[in-house]
Design an enzyme around this catalytic site. Structure first.
Site, mmCIF file in Angstrom:
data_model
loop_
_atom_site.group_PDB
_atom_site.id
_atom_site.type_symbol
_atom_site.label_atom_id
_atom_site.label_comp_id
_atom_site.label_asym_id
_atom_site.label_seq_id
_atom_site.Cartn_x
_atom_site.Cartn_y
_atom_site.Cartn_z
ATOM 1 N N THR A 125 46.193 39.347 42.512
ATOM 2 C CA THR A 125 44.951 40.020 42.128
ATOM 3 C C THR A 125 44.668 39.942 40.623
ATOM 4 O O THR A 125 45.607 39.874 39.816
ATOM 5 C CB THR A 125 45.058 41.513 42.534
ATOM 6 O OG1 THR A 125 44.003 42.252 41.925
ATOM 7 C CG2 THR A 125 46.374 42.144 42.079
ATOM 8 N N ASP A 126 43.392 40.010 40.273
ATOM 9 C CA ASP A 126 43.028 40.041 38.848
ATOM 10 C C ASP A 126 43.442 41.361 38.186
ATOM 11 O O ASP A 126 43.425 41.473 36.952
ATOM 12 C CB ASP A 126 41.524 39.787 38.657
ATOM 13 C CG ASP A 126 40.616 40.838 39.266
ATOM 14 O OD1 ASP A 126 41.130 41.761 39.941
ATOM 15 O OD2 ASP A 126 39.385 40.747 39.082
ATOM 16 N N GLU A 127 43.826 42.361 39.002
ATOM 17 C CA GLU A 127 44.224 43.652 38.412
ATOM 18 C C GLU A 127 45.468 43.523 37.544
ATOM 19 O O GLU A 127 45.728 44.398 36.712
ATOM 20 C CB GLU A 127 44.506 44.677 39.516
ATOM 21 C CG GLU A 127 43.270 45.035 40.287
ATOM 22 C CD GLU A 127 43.262 46.489 40.765
ATOM 23 O OE1 GLU A 127 42.507 46.757 41.682
ATOM 24 O OE2 GLU A 127 43.974 47.330 40.211
ATOM 25 N N TYR A 150 49.899 50.227 41.981
ATOM 26 C CA TYR A 150 49.525 49.039 42.764
ATOM 27 C C TYR A 150 49.570 47.782 41.899
ATOM 28 O O TYR A 150 50.226 46.792 42.244
ATOM 29 C CB TYR A 150 48.118 49.219 43.361
ATOM 30 C CG TYR A 150 47.518 47.914 43.855
ATOM 31 C CD1 TYR A 150 48.008 47.286 44.992
ATOM 32 C CD2 TYR A 150 46.480 47.279 43.149
ATOM 33 C CE1 TYR A 150 47.492 46.076 45.430
ATOM 34 C CE2 TYR A 150 45.955 46.072 43.585
ATOM 35 C CZ TYR A 150 46.461 45.478 44.720
ATOM 36 O OH TYR A 150 45.949 44.268 45.142
ATOM 37 N N LYS A 154 52.066 44.445 42.030
ATOM 38 C CA LYS A 154 51.574 43.068 42.234
ATOM 39 C C LYS A 154 52.040 42.176 41.080
ATOM 40 O O LYS A 154 52.461 41.032 41.297
ATOM 41 C CB LYS A 154 50.043 43.041 42.351
ATOM 42 C CG LYS A 154 49.467 43.715 43.575
ATOM 43 C CD LYS A 154 49.897 43.125 44.911
ATOM 44 C CE LYS A 154 49.310 41.756 45.205
ATOM 45 N NZ LYS A 154 49.597 41.331 46.601
HETATM 46 P P1 NAD Z 1 44.564 45.400 53.554
HETATM 47 O O1 NAD Z 1 45.074 46.699 53.048
HETATM 48 O O2 NAD Z 1 43.249 45.339 54.235
HETATM 49 O O3 NAD Z 1 45.629 44.757 54.571
HETATM 50 C C1 NAD Z 1 47.010 44.753 54.322
HETATM 51 C C2 NAD Z 1 47.710 44.310 55.605
HETATM 52 O O4 NAD Z 1 49.120 44.220 55.330
HETATM 53 C C3 NAD Z 1 47.533 45.284 56.781
HETATM 54 O O5 NAD Z 1 47.230 44.587 57.958
HETATM 55 C C4 NAD Z 1 48.894 45.957 56.884
HETATM 56 O O6 NAD Z 1 49.220 46.397 58.196
HETATM 57 C C5 NAD Z 1 49.830 44.848 56.409
HETATM 58 N N1 NAD Z 1 51.106 45.355 55.881
HETATM 59 C C6 NAD Z 1 51.283 46.337 54.960
HETATM 60 N N2 NAD Z 1 52.601 46.540 54.744
HETATM 61 C C7 NAD Z 1 53.260 45.642 55.522
HETATM 62 C C8 NAD Z 1 54.636 45.342 55.723
HETATM 63 N N3 NAD Z 1 55.597 46.026 55.077
HETATM 64 N N4 NAD Z 1 54.964 44.352 56.584
HETATM 65 C C9 NAD Z 1 53.999 43.661 57.255
HETATM 66 N N5 NAD Z 1 52.685 43.917 57.115
HETATM 67 C C10 NAD Z 1 52.313 44.898 56.260
HETATM 68 O O7 NAD Z 1 44.617 44.408 52.304
HETATM 69 P P2 NAD Z 1 43.573 43.300 51.829
HETATM 70 O O8 NAD Z 1 42.476 43.936 51.080
HETATM 71 O O9 NAD Z 1 43.270 42.418 52.971
HETATM 72 O O10 NAD Z 1 44.472 42.521 50.760
HETATM 73 C C11 NAD Z 1 45.335 41.461 51.167
HETATM 74 C C12 NAD Z 1 46.056 40.909 49.969
HETATM 75 O O11 NAD Z 1 45.116 40.439 49.012
HETATM 76 C C13 NAD Z 1 46.927 41.922 49.233
HETATM 77 O O12 NAD Z 1 48.107 41.266 48.823
HETATM 78 C C14 NAD Z 1 46.099 42.315 48.034
HETATM 79 O O13 NAD Z 1 46.919 42.709 46.955
HETATM 80 C C15 NAD Z 1 45.362 41.030 47.744
HETATM 81 N N6 NAD Z 1 44.048 41.165 47.095
HETATM 82 C C16 NAD Z 1 43.110 41.994 47.611
HETATM 83 C C17 NAD Z 1 41.848 42.057 47.016
HETATM 84 C C18 NAD Z 1 40.749 42.948 47.568
HETATM 85 O O14 NAD Z 1 39.703 43.056 46.928
HETATM 86 N N7 NAD Z 1 40.917 43.558 48.715
HETATM 87 C C19 NAD Z 1 41.578 41.272 45.883
HETATM 88 C C20 NAD Z 1 42.581 40.449 45.367
HETATM 89 C C21 NAD Z 1 43.812 40.395 45.996
HETATM 90 O O1 DAU Z 2 40.328 43.425 41.574
HETATM 91 C C1 DAU Z 2 41.001 43.142 42.774
HETATM 92 C C2 DAU Z 2 41.398 44.438 43.423
HETATM 93 O O2 DAU Z 2 40.204 45.031 43.894
HETATM 94 C C3 DAU Z 2 42.400 44.290 44.556
HETATM 95 O O3 DAU Z 2 43.618 43.813 44.040
HETATM 96 C C4 DAU Z 2 42.652 45.605 45.276
HETATM 97 O O4 DAU Z 2 43.453 45.378 46.419
HETATM 98 C C5 DAU Z 2 41.319 46.183 45.691
HETATM 99 O O5 DAU Z 2 41.536 47.475 46.235
HETATM 100 C C6 DAU Z 2 40.366 46.273 44.518
HETATM 101 O O6 DAU Z 2 40.807 47.263 43.550
HETATM 102 P P1 DAU Z 2 39.755 48.241 42.822
HETATM 103 O O7 DAU Z 2 40.460 49.430 42.364
HETATM 104 O O8 DAU Z 2 38.925 47.495 41.841
HETATM 105 O O9 DAU Z 2 38.821 48.521 44.104
HETATM 106 P P2 DAU Z 2 38.176 49.850 44.701
HETATM 107 O O10 DAU Z 2 37.285 49.391 45.802
HETATM 108 O O11 DAU Z 2 39.184 50.903 45.008
HETATM 109 O O12 DAU Z 2 37.278 50.359 43.488
HETATM 110 C C7 DAU Z 2 36.304 49.523 42.903
HETATM 111 C C8 DAU Z 2 35.650 50.310 41.785
HETATM 112 O O13 DAU Z 2 34.901 51.397 42.340
HETATM 113 C C9 DAU Z 2 36.642 50.946 40.830
HETATM 114 O O14 DAU Z 2 36.103 50.924 39.515
HETATM 115 C C10 DAU Z 2 36.747 52.387 41.307
HETATM 116 C C11 DAU Z 2 35.345 52.664 41.837
HETATM 117 N N1 DAU Z 2 35.254 53.648 42.963
HETATM 118 C C12 DAU Z 2 36.038 53.412 44.053
HETATM 119 C C13 DAU Z 2 36.007 54.284 45.117
HETATM 120 C C14 DAU Z 2 36.876 54.049 46.326
HETATM 121 C C15 DAU Z 2 34.392 54.721 42.897
HETATM 122 O O15 DAU Z 2 33.654 54.899 41.903
HETATM 123 N N2 DAU Z 2 34.360 55.581 43.951
HETATM 124 C C16 DAU Z 2 35.147 55.430 45.045
HETATM 125 O O16 DAU Z 2 35.085 56.301 45.953
#
Ligand code: NAD
Ligand code: DAU
Length: 339
Positions: A125-127, A150, A154
């Site tokens: 992730t970019d985080e 988190y 990562k």
């Molecule tokens: P998500 O939370 O929707 O899904 C996570 C999945 O992992 C779930 O199906 C869960 O059951 C499974 N899981 C959790 N713990 C586990 C374990 N111990 N063993 C096996 N399975 C397990 O997540 P997502 O948003 O789809 O993100 C997927 C990946 O992409 C993550 O690694 C996250 O860090 C990365 N990522 C997410 C975003 C985003 O915006 N959502 C952006 C950049 C990177």
């Molecule tokens: O940047 C990539 C990341 O994006 C991934 O690695 C993470 O898995 C994913 O959860 C996401 O992280 P963020 O913290 O950026 O996403 P989130 O959707 O939780 O929040 C996005 C922005 O919105 C952040 O600035 C917080 C704000 N927010 C979020 C929620 C849930 C609010 O203002 N209100 C809310 O209720």
């Protein structure tokens, strides 16, 4: 090509499986997922009986299970999505975050090393770059500066994965994507939370001043980038994957309200997230130059498609918002109050 996908019942993993089965006739996929609160087999209903797809329920921290699975399936590649992925939950309860994101990644890397897997894509992730002041953007060698449990987990797993390349020559590639959005995203994240609350005429909780900036990437564009990296990426390298669409949260929320024909009076300012990163920004120039990939879905188009999906799938939303979700919502938002 036999691929192990971990976390394939989650948001991005399930999109990767659905789109890869359709896009690549040579792909045979095993999906290993623990089915935590975020894992949902409904996300894979359309391919559950596909001859090139198989689901295994299990934990990536379980070394014996991994050993048996790698021995019997002889994977050509691993695409590792499984993680605790939500920042707010990682603040409320860091334990499972470090267990899965660090120990789980370690176990998986060990299994891949023992069984000589030819490609290991670690999804990150970019985080990990932390908050970035304008006008700068992070390239792959930008310093790591994680702000939440988190993002620290990562960053740690990125370093661990890269160390397996340096030390053992395990063919690891790390990808770092920006904020994804699209269908099937769990409604704890900004866009699906705001859409589902707006459609139910509930309040939309904005953290702090709402001027935090995120770069939005449509999930199918992310999955296509991962397939490019799987095919053409260089071992031991990191690839950023951005949506080229930076917006402040308030602007995103206002566009959701406008597209859903709901009033701005639903907005509610609540207490900010501790350690809240102000701005993420990254350059995908390396990925574009090496693979020709670029994001194809504009934000308004992707958002309209996403809102439409949540409208059409109110049953899915209702099911994932029942039970455990209610406790989480009360815990995260109950204490915040209205500012
Ligand atoms: P998500 O939370 O929707 O899904 C996570 C999945 O992992 C779930 O199906 C869960 O059951 C499974 N899981 C959790 N713990 C586990 C374990 N111990 N063993 C096996 N399975 C397990 O997540 P997502 O948003 O789809 O993100 C997927 C990946 O992409 C993550 O690694 C996250 O860090 C990365 N990522 C997410 C975003 C985003 O915006 N959502 C952006 C950049 C990177
Ligand atoms: O940047 C990539 C990341 O994006 C991934 O690695 C993470 O898995 C994913 O959860 C996401 O992280 P963020 O913290 O950026 O996403 P989130 O959707 O939780 O929040 C996005 C922005 O919105 C952040 O600035 C917080 C704000 N927010 C979020 C929620 C849930 C609010 O203002 N209100 C809310 O209720």
């Amino acid at each position: 090509m036999r691929v192990l996908v971990t976390g394939g019942a989650g948001f991005i993993g399930s999109a990767f499986i659905r789109t890869t089965i359709a896009a690549d006739e040579s792909a045979e996929i095993v999906n290993l997922d623990k089915l935590t609160y975020a894992g949902n087999l409904e996300n894979l209903a359309e391919i559950e009986n596909h001859p090139r797809y198989r689901f295994v329920q299990g934990d990536i921290c379980d070394a014996a299970l991994l050993d048996g699975l790698f021995a019997s399936s002889r994977f050509d590649a691993v695409v590792h999505f499984a993680a605790e992925s939500h920042v707010d939950r990682s603040i409320l309860s860091p334990d499972p975050v470090f267990e899965t994101n660090l120990r789980g990644a370690f176990r998986l890397l060990e299994a891949a090393r023992m069984h000589n897997v030819a490609r290991f894509v670690h999804i990150s992730t970019d985080e990990v770059y932390g908050s970035i002041d304008p006008p700068h953007e992070a390239s792959e060698n930008y310093p790591l500066r994680a702000s939440s449990p988190y993002s620290a987990s990562k960053a740690g797993s990125d370093l661990l994965a890269l160390s397996y390349f340096t030390t053992y020559r395990l063919p690891v590639i790390v990808t770092r994507a920006s904020n994804n959005y699209g269908p099937y995203q769990f409604p704890e994240k900004l866009i699906p939370l705001m859409i589902s609350n707006a459609l139910e005429d509930r309040r939309l909780p904005v953290y702090g001043d709402g001027m935090q900036v995120r770069d939005w990437l449509y999930v199918d564009d992310h999955c296509r980038a991962i397939r490019e990296v799987l095919k053409k990426g260089r071992e031991g390298e990191i690839y950023n994957i951005g949506g080229n669409c930076s917006l402040p949260n308030l602007e995103v929320i206002r566009r959701i309200l406008e597209a859903a024909h709901k009033p701005e009076s639903l907005l509610e300012t609540v207490k900010d997230r501790p350690g809240h990163d102000r701005r993420y920004a990254l350059s995908s120039a390396k990925l574009m130059a090496e693979t020709g990939w670029k994001p194809l879905t504009g934000f308004d188009e992707g958002l309209a498609r996403t809102i439409d999906w949540y409208r059409q799938n109110s049953g899915w939303v209702k099911r994932v918002k029942s039970g455990e979700y209610q406790n989480y919502y009360a815990l995260n938002y109950g204490a915040r109050g209205t500012v």
